[in-house]
Each structure stands twice: as C-alpha cells, then as structure tokens.
Design a protein around this motif. Structure first.
Motif, PDB file in Angstrom:
ATOM      1  N   GLU A   1       0.847  -1.183   0.000  1.00 40.79           N
ATOM      2  CA  GLU A   1       0.000   0.000   0.000  1.00 40.79           C
ATOM      3  C   GLU A   1       0.887   1.239   0.000  1.00 40.79           C
ATOM      4  O   GLU A   1       2.086   1.164   0.289  1.00 40.79           O
ATOM      5  CB  GLU A   1      -0.922  -0.018   1.220  1.00 40.79           C
ATOM      6  CG  GLU A   1      -1.850  -1.228   1.251  1.00 40.79           C
ATOM      7  CD  GLU A   1      -2.738  -1.250   2.482  1.00 40.79           C
ATOM      8  OE1 GLU A   1      -2.986  -0.163   3.061  1.00 40.79           O
ATOM      9  OE2 GLU A   1      -3.174  -2.341   2.880  1.00 40.79           O
ATOM     10  N   LEU A   2       0.279   2.371  -0.305  1.00 41.41           N
ATOM     11  CA  LEU A   2       1.066   3.590  -0.452  1.00 41.41           C
ATOM     12  C   LEU A   2       1.812   3.935   0.835  1.00 41.41           C
ATOM     13  O   LEU A   2       2.955   4.400   0.794  1.00 41.41           O
ATOM     14  CB  LEU A   2       0.160   4.747  -0.878  1.00 41.41           C
ATOM     15  CG  LEU A   2       0.866   5.989  -1.429  1.00 41.41           C
ATOM     16  CD1 LEU A   2       1.747   5.644  -2.621  1.00 41.41           C
ATOM     17  CD2 LEU A   2      -0.161   7.046  -1.825  1.00 41.41           C
ATOM     18  N   TRP A   3       1.208   3.685   1.988  1.00 45.30           N
ATOM     19  CA  TRP A   3       1.881   4.019   3.246  1.00 45.30           C
ATOM     20  C   TRP A   3       3.130   3.162   3.435  1.00 45.30           C
ATOM     21  O   TRP A   3       4.125   3.623   4.017  1.00 45.30           O
ATOM     22  CB  TRP A   3       0.938   3.873   4.439  1.00 45.30           C
ATOM     23  CG  TRP A   3       0.486   2.482   4.781  1.00 45.30           C
ATOM     24  CD1 TRP A   3      -0.620   1.843   4.328  1.00 45.30           C
ATOM     25  CD2 TRP A   3       1.143   1.560   5.679  1.00 45.30           C
ATOM     26  NE1 TRP A   3      -0.709   0.579   4.875  1.00 45.30           N
ATOM     27  CE2 TRP A   3       0.353   0.384   5.709  1.00 45.30           C
ATOM     28  CE3 TRP A   3       2.304   1.617   6.453  1.00 45.30           C
ATOM     29  CZ2 TRP A   3       0.698  -0.729   6.486  1.00 45.30           C
ATOM     30  CZ3 TRP A   3       2.646   0.512   7.223  1.00 45.30           C
ATOM     31  CH2 TRP A   3       1.855  -0.643   7.237  1.00 45.30           C
ATOM     32  N   GLN A   4       3.112   1.933   2.918  1.00 42.93           N
ATOM     33  CA  GLN A   4       4.291   1.075   3.018  1.00 42.93           C
ATOM     34  C   GLN A   4       5.385   1.525   2.053  1.00 42.93           C
ATOM     35  O   GLN A   4       6.579   1.476   2.387  1.00 42.93           O
ATOM     36  CB  GLN A   4       3.888  -0.374   2.762  1.00 42.93           C
ATOM     37  CG  GLN A   4       3.000  -0.934   3.872  1.00 42.93           C
ATOM     38  CD  GLN A   4       2.225  -2.166   3.465  1.00 42.93           C
ATOM     39  OE1 GLN A   4       1.905  -2.359   2.287  1.00 42.93           O
ATOM     40  NE2 GLN A   4       1.898  -3.005   4.443  1.00 42.93           N
ATOM     41  N   LEU A   5       4.996   1.987   0.878  1.00 46.72           N
ATOM     42  CA  LEU A   5       5.980   2.542  -0.051  1.00 46.72           C
ATOM     43  C   LEU A   5       6.617   3.806   0.523  1.00 46.72           C
ATOM     44  O   LEU A   5       7.816   4.049   0.336  1.00 46.72           O
ATOM     45  CB  LEU A   5       5.323   2.848  -1.394  1.00 46.72           C
ATOM     46  CG  LEU A   5       4.928   1.627  -2.231  1.00 46.72           C
ATOM     47  CD1 LEU A   5       4.075   2.049  -3.420  1.00 46.72           C
ATOM     48  CD2 LEU A   5       6.164   0.881  -2.706  1.00 46.72           C
ATOM     49  N   ARG A   6       5.846   4.597   1.233  1.00 49.21           N
ATOM     50  CA  ARG A   6       6.395   5.796   1.873  1.00 49.21           C
ATOM     51  C   ARG A   6       7.407   5.403   2.948  1.00 49.21           C
ATOM     52  O   ARG A   6       8.473   6.021   3.066  1.00 49.21           O
ATOM     53  CB  ARG A   6       5.277   6.646   2.474  1.00 49.21           C
ATOM     54  CG  ARG A   6       4.316   7.229   1.453  1.00 49.21           C
ATOM     55  CD  ARG A   6       3.261   8.115   2.113  1.00 49.21           C
ATOM     56  NE  ARG A   6       3.814   9.414   2.474  1.00 49.21           N
ATOM     57  CZ  ARG A   6       3.864   9.897   3.713  1.00 49.21           C
ATOM     58  NH1 ARG A   6       3.421   9.181   4.732  1.00 49.21           N
ATOM     59  NH2 ARG A   6       4.369  11.096   3.944  1.00 49.21           N
ATOM     60  N   GLU A   7       7.074   4.395   3.734  1.00 46.34           N
ATOM     61  CA  GLU A   7       8.022   3.938   4.748  1.00 46.34           C
ATOM     62  C   GLU A   7       9.298   3.418   4.098  1.00 46.34           C
ATOM     63  O   GLU A   7      10.411   3.720   4.558  1.00 46.34           O
ATOM     64  CB  GLU A   7       7.386   2.842   5.608  1.00 46.34           C
ATOM     65  CG  GLU A   7       6.318   3.343   6.547  1.00 46.34           C
ATOM     66  CD  GLU A   7       5.984   2.362   7.658  1.00 46.34           C
ATOM     67  OE1 GLU A   7       5.227   2.750   8.572  1.00 46.34           O
ATOM     68  OE2 GLU A   7       6.486   1.216   7.634  1.00 46.34           O
ATOM     69  N   TYR A   8       9.140   2.644   3.049  1.00 47.98           N
ATOM     70  CA  TYR A   8      10.303   2.090   2.353  1.00 47.98           C
ATOM     71  C   TYR A   8      11.201   3.211   1.826  1.00 47.98           C
ATOM     72  O   TYR A   8      12.430   3.166   1.988  1.00 47.98           O
ATOM     73  CB  TYR A   8       9.832   1.202   1.204  1.00 47.98           C
ATOM     74  CG  TYR A   8      10.944   0.479   0.490  1.00 47.98           C
ATOM     75  CD1 TYR A   8      11.554  -0.632   1.064  1.00 47.98           C
ATOM     76  CD2 TYR A   8      11.386   0.898  -0.760  1.00 47.98           C
ATOM     77  CE1 TYR A   8      12.579  -1.307   0.410  1.00 47.98           C
ATOM     78  CE2 TYR A   8      12.408   0.234  -1.419  1.00 47.98           C
ATOM     79  CZ  TYR A   8      13.000  -0.869  -0.827  1.00 47.98           C
ATOM     80  OH  TYR A   8      14.020  -1.525  -1.475  1.00 47.98           O
ATOM     81  N   ALA A   9      10.592   4.216   1.225  1.00 48.54           N
ATOM     82  CA  ALA A   9      11.374   5.327   0.677  1.00 48.54           C
ATOM     83  C   ALA A   9      12.078   6.108   1.779  1.00 48.54           C
ATOM     84  O   ALA A   9      13.237   6.521   1.625  1.00 48.54           O
ATOM     85  CB  ALA A   9      10.468   6.250  -0.133  1.00 48.54           C
ATOM     86  N   ALA A  10      11.402   6.326   2.894  1.00 47.26           N
ATOM     87  CA  ALA A  10      12.022   7.050   4.004  1.00 47.26           C
ATOM     88  C   ALA A  10      13.219   6.283   4.550  1.00 47.26           C
ATOM     89  O   ALA A  10      14.294   6.857   4.793  1.00 47.26           O
ATOM     90  CB  ALA A  10      10.995   7.286   5.109  1.00 47.26           C
ATOM     91  N   LEU A  11      13.063   4.974   4.719  1.00 48.12           N
ATOM     92  CA  LEU A  11      14.152   4.169   5.270  1.00 48.12           C
ATOM     93  C   LEU A  11      15.331   4.083   4.305  1.00 48.12           C
ATOM     94  O   LEU A  11      16.490   4.228   4.707  1.00 48.12           O
ATOM     95  CB  LEU A  11      13.639   2.770   5.604  1.00 48.12           C
ATOM     96  CG  LEU A  11      12.597   2.690   6.726  1.00 48.12           C
ATOM     97  CD1 LEU A  11      12.098   1.265   6.898  1.00 48.12           C
ATOM     98  CD2 LEU A  11      13.166   3.221   8.035  1.00 48.12           C
TER      99      LEU A  11
ATOM    100  N   GLY B   1       0.214  -5.449   9.141  1.00 46.54           N
ATOM    101  CA  GLY B   1      -0.382  -4.121   9.056  1.00 46.54           C
ATOM    102  C   GLY B   1       0.243  -3.100   9.982  1.00 46.54           C
ATOM    103  O   GLY B   1      -0.339  -2.039  10.232  1.00 46.54           O
ATOM    104  N   ARG B   2       1.449  -3.407  10.501  1.00 44.69           N
ATOM    105  CA  ARG B   2       2.132  -2.499  11.421  1.00 44.69           C
ATOM    106  C   ARG B   2       3.199  -1.688  10.694  1.00 44.69           C
ATOM    107  O   ARG B   2       3.753  -2.129   9.685  1.00 44.69           O
ATOM    108  CB  ARG B   2       2.815  -3.282  12.548  1.00 44.69           C
ATOM    109  CG  ARG B   2       1.894  -4.029  13.475  1.00 44.69           C
ATOM    110  CD  ARG B   2       2.687  -4.679  14.611  1.00 44.69           C
ATOM    111  NE  ARG B   2       3.501  -5.806  14.155  1.00 44.69           N
ATOM    112  CZ  ARG B   2       4.821  -5.783  14.018  1.00 44.69           C
ATOM    113  NH1 ARG B   2       5.510  -4.671  14.273  1.00 44.69           N
ATOM    114  NH2 ARG B   2       5.481  -6.865  13.616  1.00 44.69           N
ATOM    115  N   SER B   3       3.514  -0.534  11.249  1.00 36.12           N
ATOM    116  CA  SER B   3       4.620   0.256  10.729  1.00 36.12           C
ATOM    117  C   SER B   3       5.940  -0.436  11.041  1.00 36.12           C
ATOM    118  O   SER B   3       6.108  -1.054  12.092  1.00 36.12           O
ATOM    119  CB  SER B   3       4.619   1.652  11.362  1.00 36.12           C
ATOM    120  OG  SER B   3       5.799   2.356  11.011  1.00 36.12           O
TER     121      SER B   3
END
Length: 337
Positions: A126-136, A321-323
C-alpha cells in the motif's frame, strides 16, 4: 532536495554507546570504553547508531559537530572497536562460499516464487508502506554511490576504468538533475516525504543502519576493497529485477511520475551495469589481485545477509499491518498528477 551544503542535526541516542558518542561529538563527555562496546548487541540499535554517527563524519557530517572530529584519534579508536565486532559478526553469520562464482550464483537467478520486499510491495504493498520504504532507504539513496566511490583509488587498470564508468552514470553522467540521489529526492517528493538529508534517521531501525554501515565499513578500509566490490556487484545484479517490481508497485499505487521514473531508470541502467561489474570490475580486480577472491565472495554474502535482516524486519511488520519505523511519518501529502 535540501541544499547540498546543509548538514543534518545529530539524532537522538538509543543507548549508552550512542549517547556517549553523541556527547563526545558535542564536546561534552567521554567516549564509551571497549568493555561497553563489547557488551552491546552487535546488530542492535545502540551500537549500529554509534557506528553510523562515526561514519557519517566522512560524508556530510552534522551541523552541531565540529568538522575536525572526522579524524579525531580517540573517536577513531572507538570506531575501530565497534568495527571489529561488526566485522567479526558478519564473518561468522554470513554464508561462506568456495568461490566468487558460487557466491554470485545465488543472486544471478531470480526465484520463481519470490517472497522478498520488492515482491511484497509489487503484489500487496500500500502507499503508506511505499512511503516507509522510501524514508528508510533514503539513508543510503540520498548519498547513492558515495560509499562505493571510496574504492576507486584502490583499484587500477580495467577494474578502475569500469568502476568509474558505472559511478559516472550513478552521478548523473555530468548532469546534476540526473544524479541518482537527486532522482531519489524527486521520488520522495512524489510520496509527500521530507527530502532533507538525514531527516529520517531517527525513524530507521537498526536493520537499516546495518545495511548502510556495511558499505561504509567496506569503503573506508583499503583492506576490504574486495568486499566492497562484492557489495557493489550484488547491488547491481539484483537492482534491475527488483527495480522492475518496485516500478510496478509505484504505478499500481499511483505514487507519481518521479517515483516511477527512479525505478524505471534503474531497470535499464543496472541491467547494463551488471555486465560491466561482473566482467570488468570483478574480472579486472581478480586479474590484478587474485588473492582477493575470498573477500569479493564475502562482500556478496554479507550484503545478502544484511539485506535479509532488513527484509525480515519490514515484512514481519507490514504483513501484520504495522509500521516498520521506530517513529511514525508525518501525514501523507496528497499527490497531484
């Protein structure tokens, strides 16, 4: 992307080692003892952050740290103590191979039913997971190719020429707007992320720091030049198929044109780079220095091992489903196409 002259602030410490290093960098305390270094979990938050802080002085540094501390003898001794533990653990934990060909064999063939991070993001992300991946991943990608540049003065002949050619591409082929770190910042902008260098360090768990510290460890030691070449080869060989999956993930989630472009660019470029690295960088290095073959194989194995550590962390969180972050990202910005 922030002004390249800007320097990040020191992050919050994560334990006694990183607290002591942070205080020392601010001129307000003593460095940790060798006994304290020996007691810390080697892949844990505290030791990996402390080591990251030492390494970052060789890149952009920190706004609240004197630049002269880059070569501070006491700090270098502390860094060396942490490096000895890190390197010993990697040699113990990473797979062992009899040859470079054996080490590369496992990454040259794509699994039919892959279960890695890029597969997850392509199929279910999901988009929120792609955002986390990009941030990391920004901890590396906002300085993409910088750690590998350390090896250039340590190579010669065919290996040096080929490595320089690949790095030239990574640095945009002479165009500032094509530098891959710039393209990553554009990807982050599409995803509504702060592109400031070092902005997401506090959110990054130890497993991310391990992957970035590995490059710096190999890059800053001439004796590990073979391992850095092995690391670089692993990145280039696995990049093209992984980038294809991540480009599909960006398209499926509507992440934005710059987000798609970063990975589309790497699908084509790294397919070419793979051949150059295998034939001329590795081939040229081992032609000149055949005794480095075990180091190249170790570099491949250590890279796969540390990436698996990170992948396990991300997938364990996301599948529930966790950050996967230590601290949450700011609210997502709306993308306008």
């Amino acid at each position: 992307m922030d002004d390249p002259r800007d320097e990040p602030l020191l992050p919050a410490p994560r334990g006694p080692l990183s607290r002591a290093v942070t205080r020392y960098l601010r001129g307000a305390g003593a460095l940790p003892s060798d006994a304290e270094v020996a007691a810390a979990p080697v892949y844990g938050e505290d030791l990996q952050l402390a080591l990251y802080l030492c390494y970052e002085l060789h890149y952009r540094g920190f706004a609240d740290v004197a630049p002269t501390l880059e070569w501070d003898p006491d700090l270098l001794r502390t860094r060396a103590a942490m490096e000895r533990r890190f390197l010993a653990a990697l040699r113990e934990d990473a797979p062992r191979y009899d040859s470079v060909d054996d080490a590369l064999a496992g990454i040259l063939v794509e699994p039919v039913d892959g279960t890695g991070v890029s597969h997850f993001l392509r199929d279910r992300g999901e988009l929120w997971q792609l955002r986390e991946y990009a941030a990391l991943r920004s901890l590396y990608h906002l300085k993409e190719a910088d750690p590998h540049a350390w090896v250039l003065p340590r190579l010669r002949g065919r290996a040096k020429a080929a490595m320089a050619a690949v790095e030239f591409d990574e640095f945009g082929g002479g165009r500032a707007d094509r530098v891959h770190a710039r393209l990553w910042a554009d990807l982050m902008t599409d995803l509504g992320l702060d592109t400031t260098y070092g902005r997401h360090l506090d959110a990054a768990p130890a497993e991310v720091l391990v992957t970035v510290n590995l490059m710096s460890l190999f890059g800053l030691h001439r004796t590990l030049r073979g391992a850095l070449v092995g690391h670089f080869a692993t990145v280039e060989i696995t990049s093209s198929p992984g980038s294809r999956r991540l480009a599909e993930a960006m398209r499926r989630t509507g992440a934005g044109p710059a987000a798609e472009h970063f990975y589309d660019e790497h699908v084509e470029a790294d397919a070419v780079h793979e051949q150059v690295v295998r034939k001329d960088v590795i081939g040229g290095l081992l032609e000149d220095e055949p005794a480095l073959a075990p180091d190249v194989a170790f570099g491949v194995a250590a890279t796969v091992f540390t990436e698996d550590l990170l992948g396990d962390r991300l997938l364990a969180a996301w599948s529930e489903g966790r950050s996967a972050l230590r601290t949450p990202l700011p609210q997502e910005a709306t993308h306008v196409s």
